[in-house]
Enzyme design. Sequence first.
Site, PDB file in Angstrom:
ATOM      1  N   TYR A  63      44.757  18.163 -13.641  1.00  0.00           N
ATOM      2  CA  TYR A  63      43.441  17.821 -14.154  1.00  0.00           C
ATOM      3  C   TYR A  63      43.607  16.878 -15.335  1.00  0.00           C
ATOM      4  O   TYR A  63      44.296  17.209 -16.307  1.00  0.00           O
ATOM      5  CB  TYR A  63      42.659  19.067 -14.606  1.00  0.00           C
ATOM      6  CG  TYR A  63      41.384  18.675 -15.337  1.00  0.00           C
ATOM      7  CD1 TYR A  63      40.379  17.989 -14.669  1.00  0.00           C
ATOM      8  CD2 TYR A  63      41.220  18.933 -16.697  1.00  0.00           C
ATOM      9  CE1 TYR A  63      39.234  17.568 -15.320  1.00  0.00           C
ATOM     10  CE2 TYR A  63      40.071  18.523 -17.369  1.00  0.00           C
ATOM     11  CZ  TYR A  63      39.089  17.838 -16.677  1.00  0.00           C
ATOM     12  OH  TYR A  63      37.959  17.406 -17.321  1.00  0.00           O
ATOM     13  N   LEU A 113       0.840  -1.197   0.000  1.00  0.00           N
ATOM     14  CA  LEU A 113       0.000   0.000   0.000  1.00  0.00           C
ATOM     15  C   LEU A 113       0.879   1.253   0.000  1.00  0.00           C
ATOM     16  O   LEU A 113       1.689   1.443   0.910  1.00  0.00           O
ATOM     17  CB  LEU A 113      -0.923   0.010   1.220  1.00  0.00           C
ATOM     18  CG  LEU A 113      -1.856  -1.195   1.374  1.00  0.00           C
ATOM     19  CD1 LEU A 113      -2.807  -0.971   2.551  1.00  0.00           C
ATOM     20  CD2 LEU A 113      -2.637  -1.442   0.094  1.00  0.00           C
ATOM     21  N   GLY A 144      -3.952   0.463  15.610  1.00  0.00           N
ATOM     22  CA  GLY A 144      -5.048  -0.462  15.846  1.00  0.00           C
ATOM     23  C   GLY A 144      -4.617  -1.458  16.921  1.00  0.00           C
ATOM     24  O   GLY A 144      -3.489  -1.947  16.906  1.00  0.00           O
ATOM     25  N   TYR A 178      38.871  20.800 -23.460  1.00  0.00           N
ATOM     26  CA  TYR A 178      37.669  21.536 -23.868  1.00  0.00           C
ATOM     27  C   TYR A 178      38.081  22.780 -24.624  1.00  0.00           C
ATOM     28  O   TYR A 178      38.797  23.640 -24.093  1.00  0.00           O
ATOM     29  CB  TYR A 178      36.887  21.901 -22.602  1.00  0.00           C
ATOM     30  CG  TYR A 178      35.546  22.543 -22.816  1.00  0.00           C
ATOM     31  CD1 TYR A 178      34.644  22.031 -23.750  1.00  0.00           C
ATOM     32  CD2 TYR A 178      35.176  23.660 -22.067  1.00  0.00           C
ATOM     33  CE1 TYR A 178      33.405  22.623 -23.921  1.00  0.00           C
ATOM     34  CE2 TYR A 178      33.932  24.247 -22.236  1.00  0.00           C
ATOM     35  CZ  TYR A 178      33.053  23.722 -23.165  1.00  0.00           C
ATOM     36  OH  TYR A 178      31.829  24.312 -23.336  1.00  0.00           O
ATOM     37  N   GLY A 214      -1.050   6.731   0.037  1.00  0.00           N
ATOM     38  CA  GLY A 214      -1.257   7.845   0.965  1.00  0.00           C
ATOM     39  C   GLY A 214      -0.436   9.076   0.612  1.00  0.00           C
ATOM     40  O   GLY A 214       0.523   9.010  -0.155  1.00  0.00           O
ATOM     41  N   TYR A 236       3.025  -2.147   3.905  1.00  0.00           N
ATOM     42  CA  TYR A 236       2.986  -0.725   3.564  1.00  0.00           C
ATOM     43  C   TYR A 236       4.296  -0.316   2.891  1.00  0.00           C
ATOM     44  O   TYR A 236       5.350  -0.898   3.157  1.00  0.00           O
ATOM     45  CB  TYR A 236       2.806   0.141   4.821  1.00  0.00           C
ATOM     46  CG  TYR A 236       1.528  -0.086   5.600  1.00  0.00           C
ATOM     47  CD1 TYR A 236       0.444  -0.763   5.055  1.00  0.00           C
ATOM     48  CD2 TYR A 236       1.414   0.398   6.902  1.00  0.00           C
ATOM     49  CE1 TYR A 236      -0.715  -0.957   5.792  1.00  0.00           C
ATOM     50  CE2 TYR A 236       0.254   0.204   7.641  1.00  0.00           C
ATOM     51  CZ  TYR A 236      -0.809  -0.480   7.087  1.00  0.00           C
ATOM     52  OH  TYR A 236      -1.946  -0.670   7.810  1.00  0.00           O
ATOM     53  N   GLY A 237       4.226   0.721   2.074  1.00  0.00           N
ATOM     54  CA  GLY A 237       5.407   1.164   1.329  1.00  0.00           C
ATOM     55  C   GLY A 237       6.344   2.077   2.087  1.00  0.00           C
ATOM     56  O   GLY A 237       7.340   2.531   1.531  1.00  0.00           O
ATOM     57  N   ARG A 268       3.043  15.260   6.075  1.00  0.00           N
ATOM     58  CA  ARG A 268       3.966  15.713   7.121  1.00  0.00           C
ATOM     59  C   ARG A 268       5.422  15.741   6.655  1.00  0.00           C
ATOM     60  O   ARG A 268       6.283  16.304   7.334  1.00  0.00           O
ATOM     61  CB  ARG A 268       3.811  14.831   8.381  1.00  0.00           C
ATOM     62  CG  ARG A 268       2.631  15.267   9.230  1.00  0.00           C
ATOM     63  CD  ARG A 268       2.442  14.325  10.403  1.00  0.00           C
ATOM     64  NE  ARG A 268       1.863  13.060   9.988  1.00  0.00           N
ATOM     65  CZ  ARG A 268       1.827  11.960  10.744  1.00  0.00           C
ATOM     66  NH1 ARG A 268       2.378  11.970  11.940  1.00  0.00           N
ATOM     67  NH2 ARG A 268       1.263  10.859  10.306  1.00  0.00           N
TER      68      ARG A 268
HETATM   69  C1  UD1 Z   1      -3.282   1.370   9.874  1.00  0.00           C
HETATM   70  C2  UD1 Z   1      -4.126   0.248  10.476  1.00  0.00           C
HETATM   71  C3  UD1 Z   1      -3.804   0.121  11.957  1.00  0.00           C
HETATM   72  C4  UD1 Z   1      -2.316  -0.099  12.160  1.00  0.00           C
HETATM   73  C5  UD1 Z   1      -1.512   0.991  11.470  1.00  0.00           C
HETATM   74  C6  UD1 Z   1      -0.051   0.661  11.497  1.00  0.00           C
HETATM   75  C7  UD1 Z   1      -6.235   0.131   9.241  1.00  0.00           C
HETATM   76  C8  UD1 Z   1      -7.644   0.505   9.229  1.00  0.00           C
HETATM   77  N1  UD1 Z   1      -5.509   0.553  10.287  1.00  0.00           N
HETATM   78  O1  UD1 Z   1      -3.713   2.566  10.497  1.00  0.00           O
HETATM   79  O2  UD1 Z   1      -4.522  -0.952  12.540  1.00  0.00           O
HETATM   80  O3  UD1 Z   1      -2.016  -0.125  13.545  1.00  0.00           O
HETATM   81  O4  UD1 Z   1      -1.902   1.114  10.108  1.00  0.00           O
HETATM   82  O5  UD1 Z   1       0.690   1.718  10.965  1.00  0.00           O
HETATM   83  O6  UD1 Z   1      -5.766  -0.552   8.347  1.00  0.00           O
HETATM   84  N2  UD1 Z   1      -3.235   3.567   2.384  1.00  0.00           N
HETATM   85  C9  UD1 Z   1      -3.608   3.481   1.076  1.00  0.00           C
HETATM   86  N3  UD1 Z   1      -4.881   3.784   0.730  1.00  0.00           N
HETATM   87  C10 UD1 Z   1      -5.804   4.163   1.636  1.00  0.00           C
HETATM   88  C11 UD1 Z   1      -5.418   4.237   2.979  1.00  0.00           C
HETATM   89  C12 UD1 Z   1      -4.115   3.937   3.336  1.00  0.00           C
HETATM   90  O7  UD1 Z   1      -2.795   3.143   0.202  1.00  0.00           O
HETATM   91  O8  UD1 Z   1      -6.925   4.409   1.237  1.00  0.00           O
HETATM   92  C13 UD1 Z   1      -1.875   3.247   2.752  1.00  0.00           C
HETATM   93  C14 UD1 Z   1      -1.119   4.451   3.301  1.00  0.00           C
HETATM   94  O9  UD1 Z   1      -0.385   5.101   2.278  1.00  0.00           O
HETATM   95  C15 UD1 Z   1      -0.186   3.817   4.324  1.00  0.00           C
HETATM   96  C16 UD1 Z   1      -0.944   2.588   4.789  1.00  0.00           C
HETATM   97  O10 UD1 Z   1      -1.908   2.316   3.783  1.00  0.00           O
HETATM   98  O11 UD1 Z   1       1.020   3.376   3.733  1.00  0.00           O
HETATM   99  C17 UD1 Z   1      -1.608   2.774   6.135  1.00  0.00           C
HETATM  100  O12 UD1 Z   1      -2.481   3.852   6.067  1.00  0.00           O
HETATM  101  P1  UD1 Z   1      -2.675   4.833   7.286  1.00  0.00           P
HETATM  102  O13 UD1 Z   1      -3.706   5.814   6.935  1.00  0.00           O
HETATM  103  O14 UD1 Z   1      -1.367   5.322   7.758  1.00  0.00           O
HETATM  104  O15 UD1 Z   1      -3.285   3.821   8.378  1.00  0.00           O
HETATM  105  P2  UD1 Z   1      -3.347   4.047   9.936  1.00  0.00           P
HETATM  106  O16 UD1 Z   1      -4.474   4.929  10.268  1.00  0.00           O
HETATM  107  O17 UD1 Z   1      -2.017   4.427  10.446  1.00  0.00           O
END
Ligand code: UD1
Length: 505
Positions: free
Chosen positions: A396, A34, A170, A417, A37, A131-132, A41
């Site tokens: 040089y 994923l 979470g 040159y 986002g 996550y990425g 920040r």
């Molecule tokens: C999420 C988890 C949480 C966990 C936490 C760990 C859910 C609902 N919650 O919360 O349980 O403890 O990560 O860091 O999954 N992203 C997308 N598309 C979206 C939403 C998010 O690609 O629509 C990606 C974001 O870029 C990010 C990752 O998913 O890399 C997590 O998203 P983020 O919004 O940070 O989740 P948290 O609220 O931190």
Amino acid sequence: MSTFDDAAAATAPTSAAPPAEQGADGSALTVVVLAAGGGTRMRSKTPKVLHRIGGRSMVGHVLAAVAALQPARVVTVIGHQRELVGPHVEETMPGVVLAVQEEQLGTGHAVRIALEALPEPPSTGTVLVAYGDTPLLEAATLSAFTEAHRAAGAAVSILSGVVASPFGYGRVVRNAEGHVEAIVEEKDADDAQRAITEINSGILAFDAAFLAEVVGRFANDNANGEYYLTDAVKLARADGLLVTAHPVDDALQTEGANDRAQLAVLGREMNRRIVERWMRAGVTVMDPATTWIDADVTLAPDVTVLPGTQLLGTTTVAEDAVVGPDTTLEDCEIGAGARVVRTYGQLATIGAGATVGPFSYLRPGTELGADGKIGAFVETKNARIGEGAKVPHLSYVGDAEIGEGTNIGAGTIFANYDGVNKHRTTVGAHARTGSNNTFIAPVTIGDGAGTAGGTVVRRDVPPGALAVSSSPQRNLEGWAISRRAGTAQAAAAEAARDAAARDAE
Ligand code: UD1
Ligand code: CA
């Protein structure tokens, strides 16, 4: 569940390999990364996951760890600044599937988009979600977690962590028997749930068939108004399916960088781990705190790295070489036993036993042969300097070829040159050129040739010839005394004249 501590010893591959057809153990593995986002920040025009530490982007580190599992397919979900993230991901991992999530409606929505992007959504095997933005994540951790998930036969598995301050994460809710019942997000949690210190790292493993079915069942009736991937846990439990959670000891592996301060903290920690790994592999690092080594660098045993040194990109250093102090090498190749002191180098190759520095600037295309020398205050570019050849001082050398055993005099400029075009200079083998020469390219100096001090070489010098271009010296006797009368210079000349006269008596 045992910890994944041993995973710390694992090394990621140098670059993310394309996905294989099958999982390493024959069961299909699909990985979803994923990365849609925003990362506001970071306060940056660069997307969050493209910020770099250890010589790779954050998502590049994640993809390298993922690639080591040899998954059947990898899908990366992109959204924010996808015109930058997409091409980078494709370049890092050829064969990756990109899924575009126009609006970030939650992790559950993101995974649904990911599955829809596949020509055939996986119906068997395992789907791993990561996550990425977790650059310290290691392949061994992912594979141990995936194995544990498979061994348990769970519908969903959580890579969890027990942390001192769980705020924002979470929480992993377990029942009286200790079985996982749900993941509850911070904003949806009651006081008792907020007190739970076992958190969801974000990395989840799913039975593919269960995931394919459950992604259609997520609702967004929660405090964030998002489709939560984590709701899969309570939905699995409602179906009477098994959910397991595996706490990871090394919490930093799943830590994301949301701002530049966190990025620096993770960057230093990554470097600490890389430096330690090389020390355990037989490299002497005098001062780990001021030594920076990128993830894709390769060092041989018995290399010595002195303080203030950065080894960057795909730099390789062969055994017994000594690099530093205060040296930066990017994409360089340093031969066995070479010595590189206070040098800045990019895309340069240094032969075995050669010496470089102090204060040398090696620009791209520098190739120094075995036992050669590039000395103090020498800049080189696109220059092949032969075996045992030396450019020791203040020079040089651009667009040049210097034969083996040749010595270039101090203060020589290869004038490559003409203001419009660059030209090459060729110096043969075992030549001896004088100090303060200028070689006006294109020009060739033959094997065994020489040049006098101060020569401006405009025409080719045949093999074995001596080139002299400066005019013969004339001495105007008594010049200082007659033309600089009354000065210290004249007084010194008079004193020397008088002393010589006394000696002659
Ligand atoms: C999420 C988890 C949480 C966990 C936490 C760990 C859910 C609902 N919650 O919360 O349980 O403890 O990560 O860091 O999954 N992203 C997308 N598309 C979206 C939403 C998010 O690609 O629509 C990606 C974001 O870029 C990010 C990752 O998913 O890399 C997590 O998203 P983020 O919004 O940070 O989740 P948290 O609220 O931190
Ligand atoms: Ca987060």
